[in-house]
Write an enzyme that holds these catalytic residues in place. Structure first.
Site, PDB file in Angstrom:
ATOM      1  N   LYS A  14      28.274   6.348 -19.552  1.00 22.27           N
ATOM      2  CA  LYS A  14      29.669   6.695 -19.777  1.00 22.27           C
ATOM      3  C   LYS A  14      29.911   7.437 -18.546  1.00 22.27           C
ATOM      4  O   LYS A  14      31.183   7.450 -18.298  1.00 22.27           O
ATOM      5  CB  LYS A  14      29.581   7.431 -21.060  1.00 22.27           C
ATOM      6  CG  LYS A  14      30.915   7.932 -21.627  1.00 22.27           C
ATOM      7  CD  LYS A  14      30.507   8.600 -23.136  1.00 22.27           C
ATOM      8  CE  LYS A  14      29.478   9.539 -23.130  1.00 22.27           C
ATOM      9  NZ  LYS A  14      30.121  10.883 -22.697  1.00 22.27           N
ATOM     10  N   ARG A  89      32.062  15.091 -30.402  1.00 20.91           N
ATOM     11  CA  ARG A  89      30.639  14.643 -30.650  1.00 20.91           C
ATOM     12  C   ARG A  89      30.162  14.656 -32.102  1.00 20.91           C
ATOM     13  O   ARG A  89      29.032  13.993 -32.093  1.00 20.91           O
ATOM     14  CB  ARG A  89      29.744  15.987 -29.839  1.00 20.91           C
ATOM     15  CG  ARG A  89      29.838  15.826 -28.454  1.00 20.91           C
ATOM     16  CD  ARG A  89      28.859  16.962 -27.990  1.00 20.91           C
ATOM     17  NE  ARG A  89      28.988  17.217 -26.387  1.00 20.91           N
ATOM     18  CZ  ARG A  89      28.588  16.443 -25.555  1.00 20.91           C
ATOM     19  NH1 ARG A  89      27.724  15.458 -25.792  1.00 20.91           N
ATOM     20  NH2 ARG A  89      28.736  16.802 -24.158  1.00 20.91           N
ATOM     21  N   ARG A 128      11.762   8.934 -15.514  1.00 20.94           N
ATOM     22  CA  ARG A 128      11.953   9.900 -14.608  1.00 20.94           C
ATOM     23  C   ARG A 128      10.497  10.338 -14.250  1.00 20.94           C
ATOM     24  O   ARG A 128       9.922  10.840 -15.156  1.00 20.94           O
ATOM     25  CB  ARG A 128      12.813  10.897 -14.786  1.00 20.94           C
ATOM     26  CG  ARG A 128      14.335  10.332 -14.801  1.00 20.94           C
ATOM     27  CD  ARG A 128      15.163  11.608 -15.086  1.00 20.94           C
ATOM     28  NE  ARG A 128      16.214  11.215 -15.398  1.00 20.94           N
ATOM     29  CZ  ARG A 128      17.451  11.610 -16.037  1.00 20.94           C
ATOM     30  NH1 ARG A 128      17.075  13.045 -16.724  1.00 20.94           N
ATOM     31  NH2 ARG A 128      18.590  11.125 -16.477  1.00 20.94           N
ATOM     32  N   ARG A 161       8.032  15.398 -16.483  1.00 21.66           N
ATOM     33  CA  ARG A 161       8.357  16.715 -17.301  1.00 21.66           C
ATOM     34  C   ARG A 161       8.396  16.283 -18.572  1.00 21.66           C
ATOM     35  O   ARG A 161       8.615  15.169 -19.346  1.00 21.66           O
ATOM     36  CB  ARG A 161       9.715  17.152 -16.837  1.00 21.66           C
ATOM     37  CG  ARG A 161       9.762  17.643 -15.455  1.00 21.66           C
ATOM     38  CD  ARG A 161      11.161  18.382 -15.388  1.00 21.66           C
ATOM     39  NE  ARG A 161      11.366  18.642 -13.890  1.00 21.66           N
ATOM     40  CZ  ARG A 161      12.405  18.176 -12.962  1.00 21.66           C
ATOM     41  NH1 ARG A 161      13.313  17.231 -13.583  1.00 21.66           N
ATOM     42  NH2 ARG A 161      12.603  18.532 -11.736  1.00 21.66           N
ATOM     43  N   ARG A 172      15.107  13.379 -29.286  1.00 25.41           N
ATOM     44  CA  ARG A 172      16.316  13.996 -28.943  1.00 25.41           C
ATOM     45  C   ARG A 172      17.360  12.966 -29.253  1.00 25.41           C
ATOM     46  O   ARG A 172      18.574  13.156 -29.687  1.00 25.41           O
ATOM     47  CB  ARG A 172      16.396  14.490 -27.598  1.00 25.41           C
ATOM     48  CG  ARG A 172      17.496  15.797 -27.227  1.00 25.41           C
ATOM     49  CD  ARG A 172      17.149  16.154 -25.912  1.00 25.41           C
ATOM     50  NE  ARG A 172      17.010  15.194 -25.011  1.00 25.41           N
ATOM     51  CZ  ARG A 172      16.217  15.181 -23.805  1.00 25.41           C
ATOM     52  NH1 ARG A 172      15.388  16.272 -23.877  1.00 25.41           N
ATOM     53  NH2 ARG A 172      16.171  14.294 -22.752  1.00 25.41           N
TER      54      ARG A 172
END
Ligand SMILES: [Zn+2]
Length: 230
Positions: A14, A89, A128, A161, A172
């Site tokens: 987005k 949201r 990542r 991480r 999440r």
């Protein structure tokens, strides 16, 4: 005033698409995160109010966000409309936006959902890795190191991480997709939802988004058809 809402989960692309659409149809992107930062920086009354919540580590209440947004919509560059990125949201925010716009005889004319399956989002978000020595970033798919697990630049070990591990991302994501689902349902019910396939190339997604908003009466600017002068 024409209001386009751009919807998509984190990792759906987005953020890449919003400026492309803005250029194409000639109306600005309004990102609520930027609005907060600008209002806080400029020390406006609403900014100071928002800052109290941010300093306390709390979410800025919806009515402050909506008032900031309405302020922004009142500026001259928004005369022809805006593309909203990052708001609403939740279903509650979507209803708050509807009633604020209705007060100005306006409404959301298109809500475009960039649709990407949850597992693909997890794959995009969780690839990542960073190096121990300097935090140089890598991505399993889009920018892998030359030899696995080792930084190209300094030879130090790569690690993930906690925030970037698949299990963290999945948890999440489930939360964020729940809230996004409410917003999607809201706009589906009001008949303005258009979904585009976010698994395509950036250019193909951009073109589908343009088609979707054209159906809502927002045509590309004539000048966009010509290549930029160099
Ligand atoms: Zn490194």
């Amino acid at each position: 005033m024409r209001v386009v809402v751009l919807l998509g989960a984190p990792g759906a692309g987005k953020g890449t698409q919003a400026p492309l659409l803005a250029t194409r149809i000639g109306i600005p992107v309004v990102a609520t995160g930027d609005l907060f930062r600008a209002a806080v920086r400029d020390g406006t009354p609403l900014g100071l109010e928002a800052r109290r919540y941010m300093d306390a580590g709390q979410l800025v209440p919806d009515d402050i966000t909506v008032r900031l947004l309405l302020d922004r919509l009142g500026r001259p560059d928004a005369d022809d409309g805006v593309i909203l990125d990052g708001f609403p949201r939740t279903g509650v925010q979507a209803r708050a936006l509807d009633s604020a716009l209705a007060d100005r005889d306006s409404s959301v004319c298109a809500a475009v959902l960039v649709e990407v399956p949850a597992e693909e989002l997890v794959r995009r978000m969780s690839g990542r890795w960073v190096c121990r020595a300097a935090g140089h970033p890598y991505h399993e798919v889009s920018s892998p190191p030359r030899s696995p697990g080792v930084c190209d630049l300094d030879g130090s070990e790569l690690y993930q991480r906690a925030d970037d591990r698949p299990e963290t991302i999945r948890a999440r994501m489930a939360q964020q997709l729940g809230a996004l689902g409410e917003v999607v349902d809201h706009y589906r019910a009001s008949g303005v939802l258009r979904a585009v396939d976010g698994l395509q190339s950036i250019a193909a997604v951009a073109s589908d988004i343009a088609t979707a908003v054209a159906a809502a009466g927002l045509a590309p600017r004539a000048s966009v058809a010509k290549p930029a002068a160099s």
